[in-house]
Design a protein around this motif. Structure first.
Motif, PDB file in Angstrom:
ATOM      1  N   LEU A 128      -9.912 -27.234 -19.111  1.00  0.00           N
ATOM      2  CA  LEU A 128      -9.794 -26.241 -20.183  1.00  0.00           C
ATOM      3  C   LEU A 128      -8.415 -25.591 -20.189  1.00  0.00           C
ATOM      4  N   PHE A 129      -7.928 -25.182 -19.020  1.00  0.00           N
ATOM      5  CA  PHE A 129      -6.620 -24.542 -18.934  1.00  0.00           C
ATOM      6  C   PHE A 129      -5.527 -25.474 -19.466  1.00  0.00           C
ATOM      7  N   ARG A 130      -5.629 -26.743 -19.140  1.00  0.00           N
ATOM      8  CA  ARG A 130      -4.587 -27.692 -19.520  1.00  0.00           C
ATOM      9  C   ARG A 130      -4.653 -28.066 -20.994  1.00  0.00           C
ATOM     10  N   HIS A 131      -5.690 -27.624 -21.647  1.00  0.00           N
ATOM     11  CA  HIS A 131      -5.774 -27.822 -23.103  1.00  0.00           C
ATOM     12  C   HIS A 131      -5.788 -26.473 -23.816  1.00  0.00           C
ATOM     13  N   ASN A 132      -5.158 -25.476 -23.174  1.00  0.00           N
ATOM     14  CA  ASN A 132      -4.939 -24.154 -23.776  1.00  0.00           C
ATOM     15  C   ASN A 132      -6.248 -23.455 -24.128  1.00  0.00           C
ATOM     16  N   GLY A 133      -7.213 -23.533 -23.216  1.00  0.00           N
ATOM     17  CA  GLY A 133      -8.479 -22.853 -23.413  1.00  0.00           C
ATOM     18  C   GLY A 133      -8.952 -22.253 -22.103  1.00  0.00           C
ATOM     19  N   SER A 134     -10.101 -21.612 -22.124  1.00  0.00           N
ATOM     20  CA  SER A 134     -10.678 -21.024 -20.915  1.00  0.00           C
ATOM     21  C   SER A 134     -12.152 -20.755 -21.172  1.00  0.00           C
ATOM     22  N   LEU A 135     -12.817 -20.246 -20.153  1.00  0.00           N
ATOM     23  CA  LEU A 135     -14.196 -19.794 -20.328  1.00  0.00           C
ATOM     24  C   LEU A 135     -14.247 -18.287 -20.456  1.00  0.00           C
ATOM     25  N   GLY A 136     -13.165 -17.725 -20.987  1.00  0.00           N
ATOM     26  CA  GLY A 136     -13.119 -16.312 -21.325  1.00  0.00           C
ATOM     27  C   GLY A 136     -13.067 -15.409 -20.114  1.00  0.00           C
ATOM     28  N   GLY A 137     -13.383 -14.143 -20.352  1.00  0.00           N
ATOM     29  CA  GLY A 137     -13.511 -13.175 -19.281  1.00  0.00           C
ATOM     30  C   GLY A 137     -12.308 -13.072 -18.375  1.00  0.00           C
ATOM     31  N   LEU A 138     -12.577 -13.117 -17.068  1.00  0.00           N
ATOM     32  CA  LEU A 138     -11.516 -12.957 -16.091  1.00  0.00           C
ATOM     33  C   LEU A 138     -10.490 -14.081 -16.179  1.00  0.00           C
ATOM     34  N   GLY A 139     -10.924 -15.267 -16.642  1.00  0.00           N
ATOM     35  CA  GLY A 139      -9.973 -16.360 -16.797  1.00  0.00           C
ATOM     36  C   GLY A 139      -8.836 -15.985 -17.725  1.00  0.00           C
ATOM     37  N   VAL A 140      -9.132 -15.212 -18.760  1.00  0.00           N
ATOM     38  CA  VAL A 140      -8.101 -14.746 -19.690  1.00  0.00           C
ATOM     39  C   VAL A 140      -7.118 -13.839 -18.957  1.00  0.00           C
ATOM     40  N   VAL A 141      -7.654 -12.899 -18.194  1.00  0.00           N
ATOM     41  CA  VAL A 141      -6.800 -11.964 -17.450  1.00  0.00           C
ATOM     42  C   VAL A 141      -5.973 -12.711 -16.411  1.00  0.00           C
ATOM     43  N   ALA A 142      -6.593 -13.656 -15.702  1.00  0.00           N
ATOM     44  CA  ALA A 142      -5.897 -14.411 -14.663  1.00  0.00           C
ATOM     45  C   ALA A 142      -4.754 -15.236 -15.245  1.00  0.00           C
TER      46      ALA A 142
END
Length: 203
Positions: A128-142
């Motif tokens: 997900l990170f390598r395709h400019n995405g995340s599972l939201g939440g803390l991943g966004v902050v990190a």
């Protein structure tokens, strides 16, 4: 030929397959985690704990917990990242309700379940990170901290997880928390070692 994203170098098809794979791996990982009654860190960990304590499904709680983070993601990491994260969270919320219908374990050792969760979900988050995405939440902050300071996203998540598991000792059996810590360490080490700012940056 599909259009290539000007910043990431990924085409639309690349993003679809990468994000789909990430969600699928994370979904299996979460299913293994909840099968053995363990918890995890980050926003998913909050959702798991609330789900255990209230009886509400993980998918519903996970979706609701992530809502406040979308504004931050949109403001600091862009529309594309926010949309991909919203789609990813929504699909994972649905997938965690569907996977148990087709995958049931007669026996799953808690330690194996913890390690498998960490490995599968860690790889899913990398995709997900390598395709400019995340599972939201803390991943966004990190990711925001990593992209602005260079401090690895995996270490940010590991620090948060330490605080969450510290509180978990007051809510769950020590054995459950210790196995859960193993899963979180595996997950965050995968992110910390493999997701480097000089290789992939959420833009």
């Amino acid at each position: 030929m599909s259009e290539t994203h000007p910043k990431s170098g990924h085409s639309f098809i690349d993003d679809v397959q990468g994000i789909s794979l990430g969600i699928f791996l994370a979904g299996i990982g979460v299913h293994m985690l909840t099968t053995v009654g363990l918890i995890t860190g980050q926003t998913a960990g909050i959702a798991v704990v609330v789900s255990y304590l209230t009886g509400y499904s993980f998918g519903l709680v996970f979706f609701l917990v992530n809502i406040p983070f979308y504004a931050l993601a949109w403001k600091r990491l862009g529309t594309a990242f926010t949309v991909k994260s919203l789609i990813s969270v929504s699909l994972l919320s649905v997938l965690t309700e569907l996977i148990p219908l087709g995958m049931v374990f007669d026996h799953l050792d808690p330690l194996l379940g913890a390690v498998a969760f960490g490995a599968l979900t860690g790889l899913g988050l990398l995709a997900l990170f390598r395709h400019n995405g995340s599972l939201g939440g803390l991943g966004v902050v990190a990711l925001l901290i990593q992209d602005t300071t260079g401090f690895r996203a995996g270490w940010v998540q590991l620090i948060f997880d330490g605080a969450l598991f510290g509180m978990a000792f007051f809510l769950f059996d020590t054995e459950i928390v210790m196995y859960s810590v193993v899963g979180a360490i595996v997950l965050n080490l995968i992110i910390a070692i493999n997701h480097r700012r000089d290789r992939y940056v959420a833009t």
